[in-house]
Motif scaffolding. Structure first.
Motif, PDB file in Angstrom:
ATOM      1  N   ASP A  28       0.944  -1.308  -0.039  1.00  0.00           N
ATOM      2  CA  ASP A  28       0.021   0.044   0.062  1.00  0.00           C
ATOM      3  C   ASP A  28       0.857   1.308   0.091  1.00  0.00           C
ATOM      4  O   ASP A  28       0.498   2.224  -0.661  1.00  0.00           O
ATOM      5  N   SER A  47       0.797   5.693  -3.748  1.00  0.00           N
ATOM      6  CA  SER A  47      -0.065   4.851  -2.976  1.00  0.00           C
ATOM      7  C   SER A  47      -0.685   4.040  -4.131  1.00  0.00           C
ATOM      8  O   SER A  47      -0.587   3.995  -5.132  1.00  0.00           O
ATOM      9  N   ARG A  48      -1.216   2.765  -3.630  1.00  0.00           N
ATOM     10  CA  ARG A  48      -1.818   1.789  -4.189  1.00  0.00           C
ATOM     11  C   ARG A  48      -3.195   2.715  -5.215  1.00  0.00           C
ATOM     12  O   ARG A  48      -3.294   2.253  -6.481  1.00  0.00           O
ATOM     13  N   THR A  49      -3.617   3.242  -4.426  1.00  0.00           N
ATOM     14  CA  THR A  49      -4.839   4.138  -4.985  1.00  0.00           C
ATOM     15  C   THR A  49      -4.353   4.902  -6.185  1.00  0.00           C
ATOM     16  O   THR A  49      -5.002   5.018  -7.364  1.00  0.00           O
TER      17      THR A  49
END
Lengths: 581, 581
Positions: A28, A47-49
């Protein structure tokens, strides 16, 4: 999961358009730094997002494939719809902690080198033969006169020259203009004792490395001569004695209108792209002290200081305590002047020898183990800026320990030291604000032993007829006052050459958004506006030290080539502009 | 016996001073080529007896040891009392068929490169600091004026420049003089369409290879500019617009007295060594035909021919049929002239593309497999001249077959062909006589299809007012006669600049003693007088093509360095002088 397994899984997820599956392969808190391969931008996702968002937006266009490990330590090659890239993967417990992707060349527009180099001669007999020289001369005579350059590079220092070489190799018509009479003059005009502060392994230009007897610290005139020879050897289109007067963006025509003065004669150019390679510094910053007009001695900014000749026996005050201040103070002392330095705020000082140890990637040992400058550049670039402080802090801590005696003597002389707000040393400080430090090659010793006098923790209150009055009331008699007070930012060039409106629209150039001195947040994670699209169509900033000029000129050149060839170049992840110029 | 076993046995025999045992390791008809490592000479021993004699004479001084295989195909390193060398061994049935030894550097006088490069700056503060530029300028201003060069190199073409760079790197004070205004002018002044006939991989100068986009066949002006930049980058002491008037050997002082004219002003130099790097050709050979004074058109030697401009529609006769004749004839044709070539004797012609295939060592493929120019030079040098014909004859035979149609068309046009007296092609012919061939880049096609007219197997009987009268009675009307009739030998320079007596004492320069045309026997097995001690103390000859200039400049530089440093340099195996200049 091994690196190989990871890449296979990653490629398979990307092929299926399965962003969720691809994203699961990352921690993450992981980082993906992309140099124009996925984003037509220079951007780090933290970030993963953020990674998922980018993939959703870009996968369809980019169509990445053919990920193959190509050596040690997670390095791989890959392809996109339009080009070939290199990348690096760092795993932690089977998931990516950092990913790096960089576009290295465009398919169909590869550099003509090695097996694809030109023949140089057309064999066979033909009437009206055009020789290499004919063609080169015609090219040089036409460009900017009867044929417009696609790119105009303002500034012919190492930055403009390195970029010019990259553009030449991939066939982008570019013109470099510089106000001085000869390539290399910006170096030649500096004070006599100046040598590069970075060692030779860090300083190569693209394509033509220095020969292996080249000195570790290149003397300034030798550097100037190298740049001049390089410009000629690489057949760059370089107009010297040419100043840029005014550049205006023509929205309708999608091109610039640039008025230049070449050898004193005005001329208008119409390039599609304008690159400001005017040096990462803007204009000299000269504080206006009360009484400056009364001072009867000589006063000038460090940029106008040509050396210590003629100041023997004179009282010289140097205001400032960064690199230029130290170099100039030492040079004045070497020429027999009586020198006082005024330090107004703490300075980061590192001994040159100590610093060289932190540059293992750029060293004789690296060369021996097969790491040339290009490889070292990629390795350096593979580390996200966000992780840089934690990587270098241990080195800074160790250096403080190793050089403890040195720092103690400096402090005992009253010198105010800093190692950066987070103790991360020169690298991060350079990325954040581009100044604030001195690489010790002799001046600190002079300060420590009192040869250069020091007034620290004070401000200049005013100038008097015969000297400088400090905020604590002290009076320094002076024949010379040097303002080693730094420079404004690159934005000043945009404001002066284009307009304050465009400069504000583009926003601050350089800095990471670290929220440390002179680098206001929010965090951006990349150098603002450098080598990548800006908020002004067709406007680019190029510069930095020799290593940055060498490395990032590749990506800037590829971005310009893609636009020349009409490839779609949708820019993903443009940073918002938070700061006016 | 493996190569490793052989070297162990060889080293052991040499250590014991057991010449008989060492010699048994060779076949009787074996070869040992030595480049100054054992002999302070460039010499090939062609029998077991010759090898035994050399070892008896030299082992005590040389003290060879530490023979170690260092890679593939019999390559090894070794040491002598004074230096480090490389060598190559070829075994046949466990015994040496060829051995090659070359001195690569002198102990204690290694080139300062890589880890031993100079710092470029002296850190610390000092009054009266001398910068790199100060030192370089002082050096340049003193040399030849208040301080004598150890070596004077006459001729600043690629040969003199390559040697100058070698000498600079090992600290031998050397001055290069050249009659033309700028380095590279010898190339710039040639006819416009000229490109190097050898491909780029063959043409690098030492230390600073061309960048990898450099064209395969370097155009002449680009070559000139490269030489000029190289001279500056390598900080060579190069006096342009300087001619050598007269050189005299002072036996008592063991030095030369050389009168030069620099920018029109006379000046006397006193170097210990004089290197003639005036090109392997001597003065233009212009035949004196009866009636030449009556001819009303223009007549000049090929060396004075600047190109075909202005000859459109004019009748031009080119006398000769080697490289220059072909190039000039094609260039005149390209400019619209009516051209006739007069071929008086057979010419060796090879198509450029075909020839490139014979240079696998100098190619993109070689570079890819790690063979740079320096490595290729060593591999080439490891083959004794005596074996060269047998190695290249199969290639020549194959080329004749592959290009049979081409040769048939040429012959059908009346062109007289040869492939060398022993069918060994260009390489051996170049070593034997330095001329006699043409590398086809277009002119042969013009001859074959009749665009360039040909009169072959004839002599020029005389010139008339309006043309050339041939030995068979034919008359050629002419507005221009070009004498592409070649040059005398290097000896002419020695005769003119020093004296005919010294030229005769030194004897013929170049050639192997092959007893073929222009290369009288007896067999010498090495190029006469090139890059090695001559019969005149302090006199050396340097030159050849770019590859030879690059490679052999190393050994010439080491010989001069050894003499500068006072190392004993007893010369073994001097060739007898059989031929007057």
């Amino acid at each position: 999961m091994t690196e190989s397994d990871w890449l296979t899984a990653f490629e398979s997820a990307l092929e299926d358009g399965d962003v969720a599956a691809a994203t699961t392969l990352f921690h993450d808190g992981s980082y993906w730094r992309d140099l124009i391969a996925f984003t037509w931008n220079i951007v780090t996702f933290e970030s993963r997002t953020a990674i998922a968002d980018m993939l959703k937006a870009r996968l369809g266009d980019v169509r990445p494939r053919a990920f193959r490990l190509d050596g040690t330590e997670g390095w791989f090659t890959f392809e996109t719809a339009v080009g070939r890239g290199r990348g690096q993967l760092r795993l932690k417990d089977g998931k990516a902690s950092t990913l790096f992707t960089a576009l290295m060349e465009l398919k169909g527009f590869e550099e003509k080198a090695g097996p694809t180099r030109e023949l140089g001669v057309v064999h066979g007999a033909m009437r009206g033969r055009e020789t290499w020289t004919d063609r080169r001369n015609a090219d040089a005579e036409e460009l900017g006169i009867t044929r417009q350059p696609f790119v105009l590079v303002v500034g012919g220092g190492q930055g403009g020259i390195a970029l010019g070489a990259r553009l030449k190799r991939i066939g982008v018509p570019a013109l470099i203009i510089d106000r001085l009479p000869r390539p290399g003059d910006a170096w030649r005009r500096r004070y006599k004792s100046l040598c590069l502060h970075d060692p030779v392994w860090y300083d190569h230009l693209p394509y033509l490395p220095f020969p292996d007897h080249w000195p570790v610290y290149t003397p300034k005139d030798k550097m100037g001569d190298w740049l001049e020879a390089y410009t000629k050897i690489m057949e760059l289109d370089y107009w010297s004695s040419t100043t840029c007067q005014k550049a205006t963006w023509d929205e309708a025509k999608q091109e610039w209108r640039v008025v230049v003065e070449r050898d004193g004669k005005p001329l208008t150019l119409h390039p599609k792209h304008l690159v400001l390679a005017t040096g990462m510094s803007g204009f000299p910053t000269v504080p206006r002290f009360p009484g400056a007009d009364l001072f009867k001695g000589r006063q000038h900014h460090s940029s106008q200081h040509t050396g210590g000749e003629g100041w023997a026996g004179k009282r010289c005050v140097v205001i400032g305590a960064n690199n230029s201040a130290h170099d100039i103070a030492a040079d004045l002392w070497e020429h027999g002047a009586d020198v006082t330095m005024i330090q107004r705020s703490p300075t980061l000082v590192m001994r040159s020898e100590t610093l060289a140890h932190s540059r293992a990637l750029y060293s004789e040992e690296a060369v021996k183990s097969g790491i040339d400058a290009d490889t070292a550049d990629l390795i350096s670039a593979s580390l996200p800026y966000a992780l840089l402080p934690s990587v270098v802090q241990p080195f800074v801590a160790k250096s403080r320990q190793d050089d403890a005696a040195f720092y103690e003597r400096l402090a005992a002389a009253g010198f105010m030291l800093t190692f950066g707000e987070d103790e991360s040393g020169i690298g991060p400080m350079y990325a954040r604000r581009g100044s604030g430090y001195y690489i010790e090659v002799g001046a600190s010793e002079l300060i420590a032993n009192g040869d250069i006098k020091l007034c620290s923790g004070v401000e200049v209150a005013r100038l008097a007829e015969d000297g400088v009055i400090l905020s604590d009331g002290r009076e320094l008699k002076a024949d010379l006052v040097v303002y080693a007070t730094g420079y404004g930012s690159m934005n000043q060039w945009a404001a002066a050459l284009i307009s304050p409106e465009v400069a504000d629209k583009v926003g601050k150039v350089w800095g990471l958004g670290s929220d440390t001195a002179k680098d206001p947040g929010p965090w951006e994670g990349e150098l603002r506006n450098m080598w990548k699209p800006t908020a002004q169509d067709g406007l680019w900033f190029h510069g930095g030290n020799l290593a940055q000029s060498r490395h990032y000129s590749r990506y800037l050149a590829l971005q310009l080539k893609a636009r020349l060839e009409g490839l779609p170049t949708p820019v993903y992840g443009r940073a918002a502009v938070h700061h006016r110029a």
